[in-house]
Motif scaffolding. Structure first.
Motif, PDB file in Angstrom:
ATOM      1  N   ALA A  65     -60.673  38.941  11.085  1.00  0.00           N
ATOM      2  CA  ALA A  65     -62.092  39.070  10.732  1.00  0.00           C
ATOM      3  C   ALA A  65     -62.427  38.227   9.508  1.00  0.00           C
ATOM      4  O   ALA A  65     -63.473  37.559   9.457  1.00  0.00           O
ATOM      5  N   GLU A  66     -61.532  38.233   8.524  1.00  0.00           N
ATOM      6  CA  GLU A  66     -61.776  37.461   7.301  1.00  0.00           C
ATOM      7  C   GLU A  66     -61.723  35.958   7.565  1.00  0.00           C
ATOM      8  O   GLU A  66     -62.479  35.185   6.957  1.00  0.00           O
ATOM      9  N   MET A  67     -60.829  35.541   8.478  1.00  0.00           N
ATOM     10  CA  MET A  67     -60.722  34.114   8.774  1.00  0.00           C
ATOM     11  C   MET A  67     -61.988  33.606   9.448  1.00  0.00           C
ATOM     12  O   MET A  67     -62.477  32.517   9.138  1.00  0.00           O
ATOM     13  N   VAL A  68     -62.536  34.379  10.372  1.00  0.00           N
ATOM     14  CA  VAL A  68     -63.792  33.987  11.023  1.00  0.00           C
ATOM     15  C   VAL A  68     -64.897  33.867   9.976  1.00  0.00           C
ATOM     16  O   VAL A  68     -65.681  32.898   9.979  1.00  0.00           O
TER      17      VAL A  68
ATOM     18  N   PRO B  35     -48.126  35.684  12.910  1.00  0.00           N
ATOM     19  CA  PRO B  35     -49.511  35.259  12.708  1.00  0.00           C
ATOM     20  C   PRO B  35     -49.874  35.032  11.234  1.00  0.00           C
ATOM     21  O   PRO B  35     -50.936  35.467  10.779  1.00  0.00           O
ATOM     22  N   ALA B  36     -48.995  34.379  10.476  1.00  0.00           N
ATOM     23  CA  ALA B  36     -49.250  34.231   9.045  1.00  0.00           C
ATOM     24  C   ALA B  36     -50.509  33.423   8.749  1.00  0.00           C
ATOM     25  O   ALA B  36     -51.201  33.700   7.760  1.00  0.00           O
ATOM     26  N   ALA B  37     -50.833  32.432   9.578  1.00  0.00           N
ATOM     27  CA  ALA B  37     -52.067  31.681   9.330  1.00  0.00           C
ATOM     28  C   ALA B  37     -53.279  32.596   9.480  1.00  0.00           C
ATOM     29  O   ALA B  37     -54.173  32.614   8.626  1.00  0.00           O
ATOM     30  N   THR B  38     -53.295  33.376  10.559  1.00  0.00           N
ATOM     31  CA  THR B  38     -54.369  34.360  10.751  1.00  0.00           C
ATOM     32  C   THR B  38     -54.460  35.306   9.566  1.00  0.00           C
ATOM     33  O   THR B  38     -55.551  35.633   9.078  1.00  0.00           O
ATOM     34  N   ALA B  39     -53.310  35.772   9.103  1.00  0.00           N
ATOM     35  CA  ALA B  39     -53.226  36.811   8.072  1.00  0.00           C
ATOM     36  C   ALA B  39     -53.160  36.246   6.668  1.00  0.00           C
ATOM     37  O   ALA B  39     -52.931  37.000   5.710  1.00  0.00           O
ATOM     38  N   SER B  40     -53.374  34.946   6.500  1.00  0.00           N
ATOM     39  CA  SER B  40     -53.104  34.306   5.209  1.00  0.00           C
ATOM     40  C   SER B  40     -53.938  34.852   4.064  1.00  0.00           C
ATOM     41  O   SER B  40     -53.448  34.948   2.931  1.00  0.00           O
ATOM     42  N   LEU B  41     -55.185  35.223   4.306  1.00  0.00           N
ATOM     43  CA  LEU B  41     -56.014  35.726   3.202  1.00  0.00           C
ATOM     44  C   LEU B  41     -55.504  37.084   2.704  1.00  0.00           C
ATOM     45  O   LEU B  41     -55.332  37.273   1.490  1.00  0.00           O
TER      46      LEU B  41
END
Length: 402
Positions: free
Chosen positions: A79-82, A381-387
């Motif tokens: 959600a944060e990445m979007v 999924p580290a890129a997805t979860a990076s934030l």
């Protein structure tokens, strides 16, 4: 360096300019304005390895064990990445995806995935054979699930924006060769350029080299990175696929299997399979680094993996050396595909942490030492979860700075 006489160049030294390292820098300067952060990256720019070589998927979090860091951070991070991409006008799209069972033996695992998704708070729609065509007319299967929160983006562009917005000092071409850490004082790092950079806390986000950096800092990581190359093809008939299509994963492995991904550029990537790489940055079979390969082979966990999973590995190797075998794997999902439709595409390498007993670390792994924080397992999924990962690491760093 004696206490009271240290001339620090920064408060926090971050090793690694991929999306996780840059997210840490971004989170630090947001949580504690005025914190001086320096990022050391051995390449000439950011996101040159795992970040810039993945399929660009914003994962929903459906696959991961409820309560794990992967589950919590991927659901939140998606959600944060979007939102981040929308805020900075970075190419992205919430496409949704299908996970398709093509054999009756996969149906129990598909149903288990539905339950896991619901436990993780992810909306999932179950589909019968006929309903699959509503989403993907060319895909065939016995049953499927539709996960609406999955998306795609340009993670390289995300990393570049994080670098700009962090306010950190970014030093490229700055490979870390030596770390001199003193209890209670921090670390002095010597780079390949001959620079010495001193920081009060060292953060290790070195990805494929994170275990080596941990040892340089004097910490025993308790694991080794075993590199697995993910080989991709590009689909020359992208009109065959509308969005994202995945097989049902095998829960014994952290890999998701050969899947189809329509990227933000409109092209469709097919893959990856997962084969052992002969170097940490072994992006094809021709890249062999004997010292790195010897290090992998000397780790007991590598042999445990081989003994435990040789059948799975044999299949992956067969698909690597035989385009016909790879095509057959794709045709299980997309029968219209022929070998001529698949053109080789750049590969990526997954930095997979492996324990001494051969356990493939299945969750994000973050460990702390004296004035150090090490991110030791951060593949997909580290890129997805990076934030969220960045905020978690920043929280630990700021505690160490007090």
């Amino acid at each position: 360096m004696g206490r009271g006489a240290v001339a620090y160049d920064c408060d926090v030294l971050v090793v690694g300019g991929g999306i996780v390292g840059l997210s840490v820098a971004h989170a630090l300067t947001r949580a504690a304005p005025g914190t001086r952060v320096t990022v050391l990256e051995k390449e000439a720019g950011p996101a040159r390895h795992q970040t810039g070589r993945n399929s660009g998927v914003i994962h929903s979090g459906i696959y991961y064990r409820p309560g794990s860091l992967k589950a919590r951070f991927a659901v939140r991070g998606a959600a944060e990445m979007v939102k981040f991409c929308a805020e900075y006008d970075i190419p992205h799209e919430v496409t949704g995806k299908l996970v398709v069972a093509t054999d009756r033996s996969e149906l129990p695992r598909l149903h288990a995935l539905v339950q896991r998704g619901r436990e993780n708070g992810i909306p999932v729609r179950e589909l019968g054979r006929a309903q699959i065509a509503e989403y993907e007319p060319e895909v065939r299967g016995l049953a499927a699930i539709h996960v609406g929160t999955t998306g795609i983006c340009d993670y390289g562009a995300v990393a570049e924006q994080l670098a700009r917005a962090s306010g950190a000092e970014l030093r490229y071409g700055a490979e870390v060769l030596r770390v001199d850490r003193r209890p209670g004082l921090g670390a002095a790092v010597r780079t390949a350029r001959g620079d010495v950079v001193r920081g009060r806390v060292l953060v290790n986000c070195a990805g494929l080299h994170c275990d080596r950096v941990a040892r340089l800092a004097g910490d025993d990581p308790g694991m080794r990175i075993v590199p697995f190359r993910g080989e991709y093809f590009t689909l020359t008939r992208p009109e065959l696929v509308r969005g994202l299509v995945y097989p049902v994963p095998d829960p014994a492995f952290p890999f998701l299997g050969v899947h189809l991904t329509r990227g933000v550029d409109g092209g469709v990537h097919v893959g990856p399979n997962a084969v052992p790489a002969l170097a940490r940055e072994g992006y094809d079979w021709g890249v062999v680094r004997p010292r790195e390969l010897a290090g992998t082979l000397a780790w007991p966990g590598s042999w445990q993996i081989a003994r435990r999973h040789w059948r799975y590995g044999t299949g992956e190797l067969r698909r690597s050396v035989s385009k016909a075998a790879f095509t057959d794997a794709v045709r299980r999902l997309l029968p219209a595909v022929t070998a001529a439709d698949l053109v080789p595409s750049p590969a990526g390498v997954r930095a997979q942490a492996v324990l001494r007993d051969g356990t493939l670390v299945d969750d994000f792994l973050i460990r702390e030492g004296d004035r150090t924080v090490h991110v030791l397992n951060a593949p997909s999924p580290a890129a997805t979860a990076s934030l969220p990962i960045g905020r978690e690491v920043a929280r630990r760093v700021l505690a160490a700075l007090r």
